[in-house]
Design a protein around this motif. Structure first.
Motif, PDB file in Angstrom:
ATOM      1  N   LYS A 106       0.909  -1.257  -0.271  1.00  0.00           N
ATOM      2  CA  LYS A 106      -0.207   0.164   0.003  1.00  0.00           C
ATOM      3  C   LYS A 106       0.698   1.338   0.060  1.00  0.00           C
ATOM      4  O   LYS A 106       1.805   1.093   0.139  1.00  0.00           O
ATOM      5  CB  LYS A 106      -0.760   0.182   1.542  1.00  0.00           C
ATOM      6  N   PRO A 107       0.006   2.242   0.021  1.00  0.00           N
ATOM      7  CA  PRO A 107       1.269   3.607  -0.071  1.00  0.00           C
ATOM      8  C   PRO A 107       1.446   3.828   1.200  1.00  0.00           C
ATOM      9  O   PRO A 107       0.931   3.192   2.846  1.00  0.00           O
ATOM     10  CB  PRO A 107      -0.075   4.838  -0.270  1.00  0.00           C
ATOM     11  N   ALA A 108       2.823   4.286   1.309  1.00  0.00           N
ATOM     12  CA  ALA A 108       3.800   4.053   2.545  1.00  0.00           C
ATOM     13  C   ALA A 108       3.242   4.388   4.056  1.00  0.00           C
ATOM     14  O   ALA A 108       2.726   3.304   5.017  1.00  0.00           O
ATOM     15  CB  ALA A 108       5.066   4.823   2.890  1.00  0.00           C
ATOM     16  N   PRO A 109       2.834   5.723   3.926  1.00  0.00           N
ATOM     17  CA  PRO A 109       1.810   5.795   5.018  1.00  0.00           C
ATOM     18  C   PRO A 109       0.075   5.136   5.768  1.00  0.00           C
ATOM     19  O   PRO A 109       0.195   5.101   6.841  1.00  0.00           O
ATOM     20  CB  PRO A 109       0.856   7.849   4.899  1.00  0.00           C
ATOM     21  N   GLU A 110      -0.559   4.431   4.671  1.00  0.00           N
ATOM     22  CA  GLU A 110      -1.267   3.541   4.456  1.00  0.00           C
ATOM     23  C   GLU A 110      -0.557   2.420   5.116  1.00  0.00           C
ATOM     24  O   GLU A 110      -1.260   1.669   6.131  1.00  0.00           O
ATOM     25  CB  GLU A 110      -2.700   3.431   4.084  1.00  0.00           C
ATOM     26  N   ASP A 111       0.075   2.200   4.947  1.00  0.00           N
ATOM     27  CA  ASP A 111       1.448   0.402   4.943  1.00  0.00           C
ATOM     28  C   ASP A 111       1.269   0.450   6.059  1.00  0.00           C
ATOM     29  O   ASP A 111       1.010  -0.607   7.289  1.00  0.00           O
ATOM     30  CB  ASP A 111       2.332   0.736   4.097  1.00  0.00           C
ATOM     31  N   PHE A 112       1.497   2.022   6.844  1.00  0.00           N
ATOM     32  CA  PHE A 112       2.321   2.169   8.473  1.00  0.00           C
ATOM     33  C   PHE A 112       1.068   1.379   9.199  1.00  0.00           C
ATOM     34  O   PHE A 112       1.535   0.906  10.520  1.00  0.00           O
ATOM     35  CB  PHE A 112       3.245   3.003   8.622  1.00  0.00           C
ATOM     36  N   GLU A 117      -2.908  -0.767  13.336  1.00  0.00           N
ATOM     37  CA  GLU A 117      -4.066  -1.554  13.712  1.00  0.00           C
ATOM     38  C   GLU A 117      -3.963  -2.876  13.431  1.00  0.00           C
ATOM     39  O   GLU A 117      -5.463  -3.286  14.452  1.00  0.00           O
ATOM     40  CB  GLU A 117      -5.197  -0.950  12.385  1.00  0.00           C
ATOM     41  N   HIS A 118      -3.191  -3.715  12.477  1.00  0.00           N
ATOM     42  CA  HIS A 118      -3.404  -4.948  12.509  1.00  0.00           C
ATOM     43  C   HIS A 118      -2.815  -5.606  13.818  1.00  0.00           C
ATOM     44  O   HIS A 118      -3.158  -6.694  14.658  1.00  0.00           O
ATOM     45  CB  HIS A 118      -2.360  -5.676  11.645  1.00  0.00           C
ATOM     46  N   TRP A 119      -1.493  -4.829  14.222  1.00  0.00           N
ATOM     47  CA  TRP A 119      -1.321  -5.625  15.910  1.00  0.00           C
ATOM     48  C   TRP A 119      -1.971  -4.921  16.473  1.00  0.00           C
ATOM     49  O   TRP A 119      -1.552  -5.585  17.684  1.00  0.00           O
ATOM     50  CB  TRP A 119       0.457  -5.577  16.019  1.00  0.00           C
ATOM     51  N   MET A 144      11.513 -10.679  17.164  1.00  0.00           N
ATOM     52  CA  MET A 144      12.518 -10.923  15.517  1.00  0.00           C
ATOM     53  C   MET A 144      12.169 -10.106  13.835  1.00  0.00           C
ATOM     54  O   MET A 144      13.403 -10.461  13.219  1.00  0.00           O
ATOM     55  CB  MET A 144      12.886 -12.195  15.427  1.00  0.00           C
ATOM     56  N   LYS A 145      11.322  -9.614  13.772  1.00  0.00           N
ATOM     57  CA  LYS A 145      10.765  -9.222  12.577  1.00  0.00           C
ATOM     58  C   LYS A 145      10.389  -7.827  12.295  1.00  0.00           C
ATOM     59  O   LYS A 145       8.913  -8.245  12.488  1.00  0.00           O
ATOM     60  CB  LYS A 145      10.687 -10.793  11.627  1.00  0.00           C
ATOM     61  N   ALA A 146      10.820  -6.857  12.928  1.00  0.00           N
ATOM     62  CA  ALA A 146       9.642  -5.768  13.451  1.00  0.00           C
ATOM     63  C   ALA A 146       9.167  -4.819  11.842  1.00  0.00           C
ATOM     64  O   ALA A 146       8.037  -4.522  12.034  1.00  0.00           O
ATOM     65  CB  ALA A 146      10.646  -5.270  14.478  1.00  0.00           C
ATOM     66  N   VAL A 147       9.553  -5.238  10.738  1.00  0.00           N
ATOM     67  CA  VAL A 147       8.395  -4.504  10.106  1.00  0.00           C
ATOM     68  C   VAL A 147       8.720  -3.060  10.551  1.00  0.00           C
ATOM     69  O   VAL A 147      10.159  -2.034  10.404  1.00  0.00           O
ATOM     70  CB  VAL A 147       7.274  -4.788  10.130  1.00  0.00           C
ATOM     71  N   TYR A 148       7.346  -2.166  11.199  1.00  0.00           N
ATOM     72  CA  TYR A 148       7.174  -1.174  10.768  1.00  0.00           C
ATOM     73  C   TYR A 148       7.711  -0.476  13.048  1.00  0.00           C
ATOM     74  O   TYR A 148       7.523  -0.087  13.476  1.00  0.00           O
ATOM     75  CB  TYR A 148       6.136  -0.433  10.582  1.00  0.00           C
ATOM     76  N   GLY A 149       7.770  -1.736  13.046  1.00  0.00           N
ATOM     77  CA  GLY A 149       7.778  -1.789  15.032  1.00  0.00           C
ATOM     78  C   GLY A 149       6.302  -1.674  15.402  1.00  0.00           C
ATOM     79  O   GLY A 149       6.068  -1.406  16.658  1.00  0.00           O
TER      80      GLY A 149
END
Length: 215
Positions: A106-112, A117-119, A144-149
């Motif tokens: 997705k567009p980066a801000p939306e992806d973030f 929200e998922h976590w 171990m795989k944080a992506v955006y934290g």
């Protein structure tokens, strides 16, 4: 010699104190806010890094005795303070652009935001209730795989400390983790970690091992 070097690096001494008991001293410096001091130096020592040098390169990169110029574009990272806590952990950094594609497509801000929200949902629906975790005994957590934290951000109201790890073969999202006010580092999970895994009470590895098997 140290004061000559720090002046040449355009560092401004803000405060210098020494403990009365053990005589241990500490000095606090402020780095420049723009490039004017660099341009006024009579001698380029230490020199400025070349334009092709990546200031974010951090894994298996030789140290260079040079300094990077500050970005001039006001939309780039590093020219504005992040939001105050806790807003900084919840909102996309100002330098994430909608024209850029995020890790999940997705567009980066939306992806973030979608990741966060998922976590929050996963933590609320599973980790708090369904997995049988005794949170009273959990203090140190590793993602171990944080992506955006997002996992760590969703735990921000818990009394835990989270180490966010960005695998070296994943997109470089560590600057985003730092911008959120979280801890993090890079690591190659085909190598040993620099601290005992058992020093962590909870280790979280979302879609990590399936990727490592392919290496």
């Amino acid at each position: 010699a140290m004061s000559v070097l720090t002046r040449s690096m355009c560092w401004n001494l803000v405060n210098k104190v020494k403990d009365r008991v053990n005589r241990v001293g500490a000095a606090i410096f402020q780095k420049p806010m723009d490039n004017r001091c660099y341009d006024r130096r009579s001698a380029a020592n230490p020199p400025l890094c070349g334009e092709s040098d990546n200031p974010d390169a951090a894994w298996n990169v030789s140290l260079q005795s040079c300094m990077h110029r500050l970005p001039r574009d006001p939309t780039m990272r590093g020219l504005r303070w992040p939001e105050e806590w806790p807003l900084r952990v919840e909102r996309p950094p100002y330098w994430l652009k909608s024209s850029e594609t995020g890790v999940y497509g997705k567009p980066a801000p939306e992806d973030f935001q979608a990741d966060y929200e998922h976590w929050k949902r996963v933590i609320s629906n599973s980790y708090m209730e369904g997995l049988g975790i005794d949170w009273s005994s959990v203090r140190n957590v590793m993602d171990m795989k944080a992506v955006y934290g997002g996992f760590a951000a969703a735990l921000r109201n818990m009394k835990v400390w989270v180490m966010n790890v960005v695998p070296i073969d994943s997109p470089d999202t560590l600057p985003i983790i730092y911008e959120r006010g979280l801890f993090g580092l890079y690591h190659d999970w085909c190598e040993s970690f620099s601290t005992y895994p058992r020093s962590y009470d909870l280790v979280h590895a979302n879609h990590l091992f399936s990727k490592i098997k392919k290496r």
